[in-house]
Design a protein around this motif. Structure first.
Motif, PDB file in Angstrom:
ATOM      1  N   MET A 189       0.769  -1.335   0.003  1.00  0.00           N
ATOM      2  CA  MET A 189      -0.137  -0.004   0.022  1.00  0.00           C
ATOM      3  C   MET A 189       0.830   1.220  -0.173  1.00  0.00           C
ATOM      4  SD  MET A 189      -2.845  -1.425   2.759  1.00  0.00           S
ATOM      5  CE  MET A 189      -3.834   0.293   2.689  1.00  0.00           C
ATOM      6  N   GLU A 190       1.945   1.195   0.713  1.00  0.00           N
ATOM      7  CA  GLU A 190       2.894   2.467   0.954  1.00  0.00           C
ATOM      8  C   GLU A 190       3.546   2.703  -0.367  1.00  0.00           C
ATOM      9  OE1 GLU A 190       4.893   1.376   4.354  1.00  0.00           O
ATOM     10  OE2 GLU A 190       3.647   2.781   5.843  1.00  0.00           O
ATOM     11  N   ALA A 191       3.931   1.572  -1.034  1.00  0.00           N
ATOM     12  CA  ALA A 191       4.673   1.705  -2.379  1.00  0.00           C
ATOM     13  C   ALA A 191       3.688   2.148  -3.490  1.00  0.00           C
ATOM     14  CB  ALA A 191       5.133   0.159  -2.839  1.00  0.00           C
ATOM     15  N   ALA A 192       2.403   1.678  -3.357  1.00  0.00           N
ATOM     16  CA  ALA A 192       1.547   2.392  -4.317  1.00  0.00           C
ATOM     17  C   ALA A 192       1.245   3.998  -4.131  1.00  0.00           C
ATOM     18  CB  ALA A 192       0.098   1.832  -4.119  1.00  0.00           C
ATOM     19  N   ARG A 193       1.134   4.315  -2.792  1.00  0.00           N
ATOM     20  CA  ARG A 193       1.002   5.513  -2.362  1.00  0.00           C
ATOM     21  C   ARG A 193       2.504   6.543  -2.771  1.00  0.00           C
ATOM     22  NH1 ARG A 193       2.843   9.698  -0.262  1.00  0.00           N
ATOM     23  NH2 ARG A 193       1.544  11.242   1.160  1.00  0.00           N
ATOM     24  N   ARG A 194       3.642   6.034  -2.576  1.00  0.00           N
ATOM     25  CA  ARG A 194       4.860   6.778  -3.169  1.00  0.00           C
ATOM     26  C   ARG A 194       4.893   6.565  -4.637  1.00  0.00           C
ATOM     27  NH1 ARG A 194       6.924   3.182   0.511  1.00  0.00           N
ATOM     28  NH2 ARG A 194       7.494   1.859  -0.561  1.00  0.00           N
ATOM     29  N   GLU A 195       4.230   5.829  -5.349  1.00  0.00           N
ATOM     30  CA  GLU A 195       4.228   5.770  -6.909  1.00  0.00           C
ATOM     31  C   GLU A 195       3.064   6.906  -7.331  1.00  0.00           C
ATOM     32  OE1 GLU A 195       2.569   2.952 -10.424  1.00  0.00           O
ATOM     33  OE2 GLU A 195       3.812   2.036  -8.839  1.00  0.00           O
TER      34      GLU A 195
END
Length: 117
Positions: free
Chosen positions: A13-19
């Motif tokens: 979820m955090e990786a998707a947010r960073r993207e």
């Protein structure tokens, strides 16, 4: 689900947010760069490059700001959509952390601690 599965899901979820955040910053940089290129080509003229004189006039600044506003408006749907998506992702991550008892962490680290030292 185990704690490791929760942590793995949170990391996704955090990786998707960073993207999403990176995509939003990319669009903002593209808008700014385009406004600068248009400004340079529109106001191209010989400039005095002495140390004591600025090469950027008040008229240049006004034209740049107007161009920046137009370009921002032309992509406002894309920017607003990504901003809303980013807000939804923040809410989802915070809810996931609360629901599974994971510690709250700032989405973007605060540099205040580094400045104080």
């Amino acid at each position: 689900m185990t704690i490791t599965e929760h942590i793995a899901m949170l990391a996704t979820m955090e990786a998707a947010r960073r993207e999403t955040h990176a995509h939003l910053r990319l669009i903002e940089r593209q808008i700014t760069a385009r406004a600068e290129r248009l400004m340079i080509s529109f106001r191209a003229r010989s400039r005095d490059y002495r140390k004591s004189r600025s090469t950027w006039s008040h008229a240049d600044e006004q034209l740049y700001q107007a161009t920046l506003s137009e370009l921002t408006f032309s992509r406002h749907r894309e920017v607003e959509g990504l901003s809303r998506k980013l807000a939804r992702q923040d809410v989802a991550i915070a809810a996931f952390r609360r629901r599974h008892g994971l510690p709250e962490v700032d989405a973007e680290p605060d540099m205040a601690g580094l400045r104080a030292a």
